[in-house]
Design an enzyme around this catalytic site. Structure first.
Site, PDB file in Angstrom:
ATOM      1  N   LYS A 141     -33.027 -35.577  26.970  1.00 59.30           N
ATOM      2  CA  LYS A 141     -31.940 -35.408  26.006  1.00 59.30           C
ATOM      3  C   LYS A 141     -30.583 -35.390  26.704  1.00 59.30           C
ATOM      4  O   LYS A 141     -30.364 -34.662  27.670  1.00 59.30           O
ATOM      5  CB  LYS A 141     -32.165 -34.097  25.239  1.00 59.30           C
ATOM      6  CG  LYS A 141     -31.234 -33.846  24.074  1.00 59.30           C
ATOM      7  CD  LYS A 141     -31.656 -32.558  23.372  1.00 59.30           C
ATOM      8  CE  LYS A 141     -30.849 -32.271  22.131  1.00 59.30           C
ATOM      9  NZ  LYS A 141     -31.295 -31.021  21.473  1.00 59.30           N
ATOM     10  N   CYS A 146     -33.353 -34.519  18.313  1.00 59.47           N
ATOM     11  CA  CYS A 146     -32.749 -33.470  17.490  1.00 59.47           C
ATOM     12  C   CYS A 146     -31.247 -33.657  17.293  1.00 59.47           C
ATOM     13  O   CYS A 146     -30.811 -34.518  16.543  1.00 59.47           O
ATOM     14  CB  CYS A 146     -33.070 -32.110  18.109  1.00 59.47           C
ATOM     15  SG  CYS A 146     -32.751 -30.700  16.997  1.00 59.47           S
ATOM     16  N   GLU A 152     -40.042 -32.029  19.434  1.00 58.11           N
ATOM     17  CA  GLU A 152     -39.220 -31.544  20.546  1.00 58.11           C
ATOM     18  C   GLU A 152     -39.757 -30.233  21.121  1.00 58.11           C
ATOM     19  O   GLU A 152     -40.106 -29.312  20.378  1.00 58.11           O
ATOM     20  CB  GLU A 152     -37.788 -31.334  20.039  1.00 58.11           C
ATOM     21  CG  GLU A 152     -36.828 -30.743  21.048  1.00 58.11           C
ATOM     22  CD  GLU A 152     -35.495 -30.348  20.427  1.00 58.11           C
ATOM     23  OE1 GLU A 152     -34.517 -30.212  21.180  1.00 58.11           O
ATOM     24  OE2 GLU A 152     -35.440 -30.179  19.194  1.00 58.11           O
TER      25      GLU A 152
END
Length: 530
Positions: A340, A391, A285
């Protein structure tokens, strides 16, 4: 004239016994909450979780609503405070301990209500089952509030291995959590029955409630598939490492990029020396900041000669940023992109910014990112479909489910855990990824900037992993799988179905309580009249 002298001794003894009982229950509630914390990674003590809920049930049994709420809250604080200590590393001294304390308190309220409502349903037939449904049902609104939901610390996340995790393939995290709590509550009911404190409860029923979840979990294990169904891929993930400076990493993007380029070069040399080729390269990420391109990353991908998934902070035309995973082709460069969806509060956006300023002016340095819309959750790369969730999204059910629904045969989790220091956060998140592997029957590649990176088999076992805050890389062969689990087919039905049952149980418990009180009042009236 005579006077009557009242002896205060019995009243004093009663107060002393009450104080001792209250203190004992308080201590058991706190010890049980801490026991639940100990069941979480990095400790492989999954079997402690049911025992924690045994203590929880024994404390709240027979208590009134307010008292049970208080003991449930104590249980929650003893669990969440140590579980979330990594928040102190993440936010740093500018924020102080208040977000950590505030979040722990907010999450503990859910367990407080769970304990209170558990007392309402305990007298129903199969009361421990209804009580377990209440505890797991309270986890659903926790995915909504506070701060857009914070499901960290769900009961199921204590079970990346052991007897219960196989149930994730049937009903996902909610069913795993229900099995854990039911085992604990069943054991508590069995203890109460043997002690004579709950004589109306059937000994056979309480024994069954304790054993059935364990037996069911063990029975499902043989159905967990791990074999390749559409070939295999050799995947490499690069962990370039990062400085341990928390949110200050926002200003060190170039350092992250250079670290990952250096580790990628070392990996390429190793592959050449071993005469090994990879099919897919993965970066973690936000390992780089992307604006109009990057010649260094472009050259690195060309050197490997294979497509890569690169975690990048992408600038949009309006100037805002998106946390993204890009497919990078050795010929055509960056292409398909997943952004995301579930952003980190106070890290990627600031909820209630004006209110947060009253606590610390540091929030002014945190810019709000733009969340993704769920498009491209299954990226077309390396001749297959690879599901990506980034994440924090690992804690939520929907991102991985969307990926598999869109055809993903392999799951990749880019993460930047360097933000959270050397504590337990990285291991807690890896445990979630292991649960997702079983839930969806897919291998999972966890790609972290500073650890823990890992290659996880479809049965949740770890085939390779790295250490924290080291530069390293992993190479492994993983199966591509197409089979859909029952959990995938049921989707949100399991979670909302369990929540609906919990609400029905609480409603039924209140109805039973009212009827019991009315019957008692009517009996007292008849006795007084007779």
């Amino acid at each position: 004239m005579s006077s009557t002298v009242t002896n205060p001794a019995p009243e004093a003894d009663r107060r002393k016994r009450f104080s001792r009982a209250w203190l004992l229950r308080f201590l058991v509630a706190a010890a049980s909450g801490f026991t639940l914390y100990l069941s979480f990674a990095p400790r492989p003590l999954w079997w402690l979780a049911p025992l924690a809920f045994t203590g929880f049930a024994l404390v709240v049994h027979g208590r009134r609503f307010r008292g049970a709420f208080g003991y449930g809250f104590v249980f929650g604080m003893a669990f969440f405070l140590p579980l979330l200590t990594w928040l102190l590393d993440f936010l740093g001294p500018d924020f102080g301990p208040w977000p950590w304390l505030g979040l722990a308190m907010a999450l503990s309220v859910y367990l407080g209500f769970g304990g209170a409502f558990a007392t309402v349903v305990w007298r129903l037939p199969l009361g421990p089952l209804w009580a377990a449904l209440v505890i797991i049902g309270m986890e659903t609104p926790r995915t909504w509030f506070p701060f857009g939901g914070f499901p960290w610390g769900r009961v199921a996340f204590s079970q990346p291995e052991g007897a219960f995790v196989s149930l994730a393939s049937i009903g996902g995290a909610p069913l795993v959590g229900l099995a854990v709590v039911l085992t604990g509550f069943g054991l508590a009911a069995l203890c109460l029955r043997l002690k004579g404190a709950d004589p109306a409860r059937s000994l056979v029923a309480t024994s069954a409630l304790t054993l059935v979840p364990v037996v069911a979990g063990l029975a499902v294990w043989p159905t967990i598939g791990t074999e390749a169904q559409d070939g295999e891929l050799t995947v490499a993930t690069v962990q370039g490492n990062a400085p341990d400076i928390g949110l200050a990493l926002e200003g060190r993007r170039d350092e992250l990029r250079n670290n990952h380029l250096a580790e990628s070069a070392r990996l390429l040399e190793k592959l050449k020396a071993d005469n090994t080729k990879v099919d897919l390269l993965v970066w973690p990420e936000t390992a780089m900041a992307m604006r109009t391109g990057d010649p260094g990353v472009d050259q690195m991908v060309r050197d490997f000669g294979k497509q890569a998934i690169i975690g990048a902070l992408v600038r949009l035309p309006d100037g805002s940023a998106q946390n993204s995973a890009l497919v990078w082709d050795p010929v055509t460069g960056p292409g398909q992109r997943y952004a995301k969806q579930q952003l980190v509060p106070f890290g990627e956006y600031v909820p209630a910014r004006e209110l947060a300023k009253l606590v610390t002016p540091f929030v002014d340095s945190v810019a709000n990112m733009t969340p993704g819309d769920g498009a491209n959750s299954a990226l077309s790369v390396a001749g297959t479909k690879v599901g990506v969730f980034i994440c924090y999204e690992t804690a939520f059910d929907y991102p991985a489910r969307e990926s598999v629904d869109n055809g993903a045969e392999l799951l990749v989790v880019p993460t930047n855990n360097a933000w959270y220091g050397p504590g337990e956060m990285s291991y807690q998140q890896l445990a979630m990824s292991r649960l997702r592997a079983v839930e969806h029957g897919r291998a999972v590649i966890v790609s972290a900037t500073s650890g823990v990176s890992a290659i996880v088999a479809p049965d949740g076992s770890i085939t390779a992993s790295t250490s924290l805050f080291t530069a390293d890389s992993l190479v492994g062969r993983v199966p591509l799988r197409q089979q859909t689990t029952l959990s995938d087919l049921l989707g949100v039905t399991t979670e909302y179905g369990l929540l609906a049952l919990a609400i029905a149980g609480v409603t039924g418990g209140y109805v039973l309580r009212v009827r019991t009180r009315r019957a008692s009042a009517a009996k007292a009236t008849r006795e007084a009249a007779g």
